[in-house]
Scaffold this motif. Structure first.
Motif, mmCIF file in Angstrom:
data_model
loop_
_atom_site.group_PDB
_atom_site.id
_atom_site.type_symbol
_atom_site.label_atom_id
_atom_site.label_comp_id
_atom_site.label_asym_id
_atom_site.label_seq_id
_atom_site.Cartn_x
_atom_site.Cartn_y
_atom_site.Cartn_z
ATOM 1 N N TYR A 38 -22.051 -3.663 9.985
ATOM 2 C CA TYR A 38 -22.454 -3.880 8.592
ATOM 3 C C TYR A 38 -21.183 -4.060 7.745
ATOM 4 O O TYR A 38 -21.074 -3.537 6.637
ATOM 5 N N CYS A 39 -20.247 -4.807 8.318
ATOM 6 C CA CYS A 39 -18.894 -4.841 7.753
ATOM 7 C C CYS A 39 -18.753 -5.773 6.563
ATOM 8 O O CYS A 39 -17.675 -5.840 5.960
ATOM 9 N N ARG A 40 -19.808 -6.505 6.195
ATOM 10 C CA ARG A 40 -19.757 -7.342 4.998
ATOM 11 C C ARG A 40 -20.578 -6.760 3.852
ATOM 12 O O ARG A 40 -20.822 -7.415 2.844
ATOM 13 N N GLY A 41 -21.036 -5.520 4.033
ATOM 14 C CA GLY A 41 -21.735 -4.837 2.953
ATOM 15 C C GLY A 41 -23.201 -5.173 2.825
ATOM 16 O O GLY A 41 -23.829 -4.836 1.810
ATOM 17 N N THR A 42 -23.790 -5.830 3.826
ATOM 18 C CA THR A 42 -25.212 -6.147 3.816
ATOM 19 C C THR A 42 -25.877 -5.473 5.006
ATOM 20 O O THR A 42 -25.232 -4.815 5.818
#
Length: 490
Positions: A209-213
């Motif tokens: 979930y490294c792009r904040g979604t």
């Protein structure tokens, strides 16, 4: 007057006296929540014990500091809260000339400081901003730094898998600014289960979930021995699940995604961030270290849920991963996708070797359970990480266990009336044989209302502890820690 009865020792509290905040569910007393009962009841204080009571003798070779991190919620919990949602607490046992000093400090995150200023609970459920008080909007609500105390390139870091780490002063344990590697890291998260290459000193990591979604975005990250980000590659998992730990060998990287999935509608309705889906397989993505992420091969395994990984190594076309494996969910505080409680019996972990045959076009995987090795928090001699090895260590139901992968024998140090925490192996000397050294494990003794750090000789598990470092209070579960030799400290 209306009262609320809670489980455990009887305690009737007028509902008018329970804390309430706009938009936040009514809090419960700490001991009403199963995750916060008994030895896991938060201490809610910081402490210094300058010269701990030592029963026995500290080995002369043991010079350095054991750093640990875990949750210690500073304000009353929410109904059905879980231990993973607690405020971060970093502790240290500093070994020096046969003496031991203890210290513990909260990780002073934005979340912690905001609640301390309000003198009450503002943040709701684990990774669910829809359950927070309105005044928390836009704040860093999940970064509690409560999972691992980790030392690399001269920095002590408090890690949490959905966030950037907080820097911690290695002497005072006071909180320093968050660390994004001087802006080098592009993803928004990195795992709380880092792997250090004992040959190169590199820190291997990944973010989920490294792009904040809520999409299945992942990133492979490599930080060199000096703390510089030298590699960051983005890709997607076949589904968005739980990626808590992973494996690295001298030749391969193994990403492990478990069938605890996210759902935006459930979260928006105030539900749990994760829910277990028994119909989904676990995913094991394997790639060569010298390849790119578009070469990842995903293996699918049903009834195979992993909590933590002990070690991994490559032997020709075979990639071996030693992990705690259960048939069902190993995270009982999350319901299944239908809203039902999971069966805790299906979540009992057994250390198991998963052997992936990369030469086969099919998902050919052999499962080899280690006889009797029921337990968690697996570790190995860190000098043998990523390579073939013999000795492993776990927290067992009865105490502390040592696994001999050569003979498949389990030796156990039984602790009557006590409960152990993660065992950390410390080599006797840098050039000692594998497994020749000490095991450090915190043991709570409920009947005595105290905790002791056991120092065991790892090759004589049946013997009494070489030393017991006694604290005049218990210690809630610290998830993970690491020992830093004196010579490696700045």
């Amino acid at each position: 007057m209306a009262t609320r009865a809670v489980s455990g020792p009887r305690l009737d509290i007028p509902t008018s006296q329970l804390p309430t905040l706009p938009g936040v569910p009514m809090s419960e007393p700490f001991h009403a929540i199963p995750s916060f009962y008994g030895t896991e009841t938060p201490l809610r204080f910081e402490a210094d014990v300058h010269d701990c009571e030592v029963i026995g003798r500290i080995p002369s070779e043991l010079e350095g500091t054991l750093y640990r991190a875990g949750p210690d919620t500073q304000f009353p919990t929410l109904a059905a809260d879980n231990i993973v949602n607690g405020d971060g607490m970093v502790s240290s046992f500093d070994f020096r000339d046969g003496h031991v000093a203890f210290k513990c400090r909260y990780v002073k995150t934005e979340r912690f400081l905001k609640e301390r200023a309000a003198r009450g609970r503002l943040y709701g459920k684990y990774r669910n901003q829809h359950t927070d008080a309105a005044e928390t909007h836009g704040t860093d609500r999940d970064n509690t730094g409560n999972t691992t105390a980790f030392f690399h390139a001269g920095r002590l870091l408090a890690l949490r898998e959905d966030s950037y780490p907080h820097q911690i002063d290695p002497d005072t344990l006071e909180t320093l600014p968050k660390w994004d590697f001087a802006g080098q890291l592009k993803g928004m998260s990195l795992t709380a289960h880092p792997k250090i290459d004992p040959v190169t000193g590199e820190w291997w990591s990944y973010g989920f979930y490294c792009r904040g979604t809520l999409d299945a975005d992942m990133a492979l990250q490599v930080i060199d021995a000096k703390g510089k980000v030298v590699r960051e590659e983005f890709f997607q998992s076949p589904y968005a699940g739980l990626a808590h730990d992973f494996g690295v060998t001298r030749e391969h990287v193994i990403f492990a995604v478990m069938p605890l999935t996210t759902d935006a509608a459930r979260i928006a309705a105030g539900g749990d961030f994760y829910a277990y889906d028994p119909d989904l397989p676990s995913l094991w993505g394997i790639m060569r270290r010298d390849a790119t992420v578009d070469t990842i091969r995903w293996f699918k395994l049903h009834e195979c849920v992993s909590g933590h990984i002990m070690n991994a190594y490559t032997d020709g076309d075979m990639v071996h991963i030693d992990a705690t494996i259960s048939k069902g969910s190993a995270f009982p505080f999350f319901n299944d996708v239908h809203g039902n409680k999971v069966d805790p019996a299906q979540g009992i972990p057994l250390v198991t070797r998963l052997s992936f045959d990369l030469s086969s076009a099919e998902d050919k995987v052999t499962r080899t359970p280690f006889p009797g090795a029921m337990g968690e928090m697996p570790r190995c001699d860190p000098r043998y990480a990523m390579a073939a090895y013999r000795w492993g260590f776990i927290k067992t139901r009865n105490g502390i266990g040592r696994l001999d992968w050569k003979t498949r024998e389990l030796a156990e140090h039984v602790i009557p009336g006590g409960s152990s925490q993660e065992p950390v192996f410390v080599p006797r000397r840098a050039d000692s044989a594998e497994g020749d050294g000490f095991l450090l494990s915190l043991v709570n003794k409920p009947a005595e209302g105290c905790a002791e750090l056991y120092v065991l000789d790892a090759q004589h598990m049946e013997a009494p502890p070489l030393a017991r470092v006694r604290l005049p209070f218990k210690q809630p579960m610290a998830f993970h820690g690491n020992f830093v030799p004196r010579a490696e400290r700045p």
